[in-house]
Design a protein around this motif. Structure first.
Motif, PDB file in Angstrom:
ATOM      1  N   SER A   5      23.179   4.203  14.505  1.00 58.05           N
ATOM      2  CA  SER A   5      24.178   4.399  13.450  1.00 58.05           C
ATOM      3  C   SER A   5      25.521   3.806  13.843  1.00 58.05           C
ATOM      4  CB  SER A   5      24.346   5.900  13.162  1.00 58.05           C
ATOM      5  OG  SER A   5      24.938   6.553  14.270  1.00 58.05           O
ATOM      6  N   ARG A   6      26.315   3.551  12.810  1.00 63.98           N
ATOM      7  CA  ARG A   6      27.708   3.137  12.964  1.00 63.98           C
ATOM      8  C   ARG A   6      28.563   4.065  12.112  1.00 63.98           C
ATOM      9  NH1 ARG A   6      26.048  -2.833  13.156  1.00 63.98           N
ATOM     10  NH2 ARG A   6      25.888  -3.096  15.410  1.00 63.98           N
ATOM     11  N   HIS A   7      29.858   3.942  12.242  1.00 59.59           N
ATOM     12  CA  HIS A   7      30.797   4.853  11.580  1.00 59.59           C
ATOM     13  C   HIS A   7      30.517   4.996  10.076  1.00 59.59           C
ATOM     14  CE1 HIS A   7      34.494   7.131  11.217  1.00 59.59           C
ATOM     15  NE2 HIS A   7      34.866   6.340  10.217  1.00 59.59           N
ATOM     16  N   THR A   9      25.651  -3.760   3.768  1.00 63.31           N
ATOM     17  CA  THR A   9      26.392  -3.109   4.846  1.00 63.31           C
ATOM     18  C   THR A   9      25.784  -3.408   6.214  1.00 63.31           C
ATOM     19  OG1 THR A   9      25.169  -1.050   4.473  1.00 63.31           O
ATOM     20  CG2 THR A   9      27.322  -1.260   3.402  1.00 63.31           C
ATOM     21  N   GLN A  10      24.475  -3.561   6.281  1.00 62.35           N
ATOM     22  CA  GLN A  10      23.863  -3.897   7.562  1.00 62.35           C
ATOM     23  C   GLN A  10      24.167  -5.348   7.930  1.00 62.35           C
ATOM     24  OE1 GLN A  10      19.859  -2.297   6.710  1.00 62.35           O
ATOM     25  NE2 GLN A  10      20.121  -0.979   8.507  1.00 62.35           N
ATOM     26  N   ALA A  11      24.156  -6.245   6.953  1.00 59.02           N
ATOM     27  CA  ALA A  11      24.455  -7.655   7.218  1.00 59.02           C
ATOM     28  C   ALA A  11      25.889  -7.834   7.720  1.00 59.02           C
ATOM     29  CB  ALA A  11      24.232  -8.493   5.956  1.00 59.02           C
ATOM     30  N   LEU A  12      26.807  -7.016   7.216  1.00 57.87           N
ATOM     31  CA  LEU A  12      28.208  -7.088   7.635  1.00 57.87           C
ATOM     32  C   LEU A  12      28.482  -6.285   8.912  1.00 57.87           C
ATOM     33  CD1 LEU A  12      30.147  -6.799   4.268  1.00 57.87           C
ATOM     34  CD2 LEU A  12      29.812  -8.825   5.672  1.00 57.87           C
ATOM     35  N   GLY A  13      27.477  -5.572   9.408  1.00 55.14           N
ATOM     36  CA  GLY A  13      27.651  -4.779  10.617  1.00 55.14           C
ATOM     37  C   GLY A  13      28.350  -3.446  10.382  1.00 55.14           C
ATOM     38  N   MET A  14      28.486  -3.067   9.114  1.00 59.61           N
ATOM     39  CA  MET A  14      29.126  -1.790   8.790  1.00 59.61           C
ATOM     40  C   MET A  14      28.163  -0.625   9.014  1.00 59.61           C
ATOM     41  SD  MET A  14      30.981  -3.012   5.283  1.00 59.61           S
ATOM     42  CE  MET A  14      31.515  -1.395   4.787  1.00 59.61           C
ATOM     43  N   ALA A  15      26.875  -0.881   8.869  1.00 66.54           N
ATOM     44  CA  ALA A  15      25.841   0.129   9.072  1.00 66.54           C
ATOM     45  C   ALA A  15      24.987  -0.309  10.250  1.00 66.54           C
ATOM     46  CB  ALA A  15      24.986   0.278   7.813  1.00 66.54           C
ATOM     47  N   GLY A  16      24.471   0.648  10.971  1.00 61.86           N
ATOM     48  CA  GLY A  16      23.642   0.353  12.129  1.00 61.86           C
ATOM     49  C   GLY A  16      22.245  -0.107  11.738  1.00 61.86           C
ATOM     50  N   PRO A  17      21.408  -0.403  12.732  1.00 60.44           N
ATOM     51  CA  PRO A  17      20.075  -0.923  12.463  1.00 60.44           C
ATOM     52  C   PRO A  17      19.094   0.100  11.880  1.00 60.44           C
ATOM     53  CG  PRO A  17      20.405  -0.632  14.822  1.00 60.44           C
ATOM     54  CD  PRO A  17      21.724  -0.373  14.154  1.00 60.44           C
ATOM     55  N   THR A  18      19.364   1.395  12.075  1.00 66.25           N
ATOM     56  CA  THR A  18      18.493   2.411  11.483  1.00 66.25           C
ATOM     57  C   THR A  18      18.724   2.434   9.984  1.00 66.25           C
ATOM     58  OG1 THR A  18      18.533   3.733  13.501  1.00 66.25           O
ATOM     59  CG2 THR A  18      17.907   4.875  11.491  1.00 66.25           C
TER      60      THR A  18
END
Length: 188
Positions: free
Chosen positions: A112-114, A128-137
């Motif tokens: 997870s990410r913030h 959001t995952q492509a931009l790195g805002m969301a984690g890989p899960t």
């Protein structure tokens, strides 16, 4: 009981809010707000915070001993948000909890990410995952784990008389044996 602002008349909330047994949940700045409110208002009985942003806390609050059961769920990137000071504040809360006997637990949510603790990654997971805002899960999995752990923790610390731990309850609620969590600290 105390009147709920804006809840006058015969609205749907009338008689349904126990102002003497409040619980709080917050993310980021909202998490810092929850910690502060719960430590200053005796009506709060339990608190859960998601990837709490500890920077805005007053110096007194950052060095306080938390007085109620509190669950910290943090992203894998927690230390990136406020690298040294955030970890020091969290470690201080955990150390003082151990000394005071107040149940405080902290878990890192794997993958997870913030932003995973908000609804945006659930609404736009690929973006959001492509931009790195969301984690890989998968974002829906992170928010489900966070919400169900928080609900189980809060209910357990609000009304439990059973020997079942809140985590056992969360595992049953989630329908899985081991969540995507890594224990950081437990005072219980």
């Amino acid at each position: 009981g105390e009147k709920v602002p804006g809840g006058g008349g015969g609205g749907v909330l009338k008689g349904r809010i126990g102002m003497d047994r409040l619980m709080a949940v917050g993310h980021s700045f909202g998490g810092a707000t929850c910690l502060t409110a719960c430590n200053s208002d005796l009506r709060f009985k339990a608190c859960a915070v998601f990837d709490v942003w500890l920077f805005p806390l007053s110096l007194a609050m950052a060095h306080a001993t938390l007085r109620i059961p509190t669950l910290f769920l943090v992203a894998e990137t927690f230390d990136n948000l406020w690298p040294k000071e955030g970890r020091k504040v969290l470690d201080g809360f955990l150390r003082r909890a151990r000394a005071s006997g107040v149940p405080i637990e902290a878990f890192k949510v794997i993958g997870s990410r913030h932003q995973n603790f908000s609804d945006f990654p659930v609404l736009a997971p690929g973006f959001t995952q492509a931009l790195g805002m969301a984690g890989p899960t998968k974002p829906s999995v992170v928010i489900e784990v966070a919400n169900k752990c928080a609900i189980s923790f809060l209910l357990h610390n609000h009304e439990s008389t059973e020997a079942v731990t809140w985590m056992d309850s969360a595992m049953s609620f989630l329908g899985i044996e081991k969540p995507s969590l890594s224990l950081i600290f437990s005072s219980s």
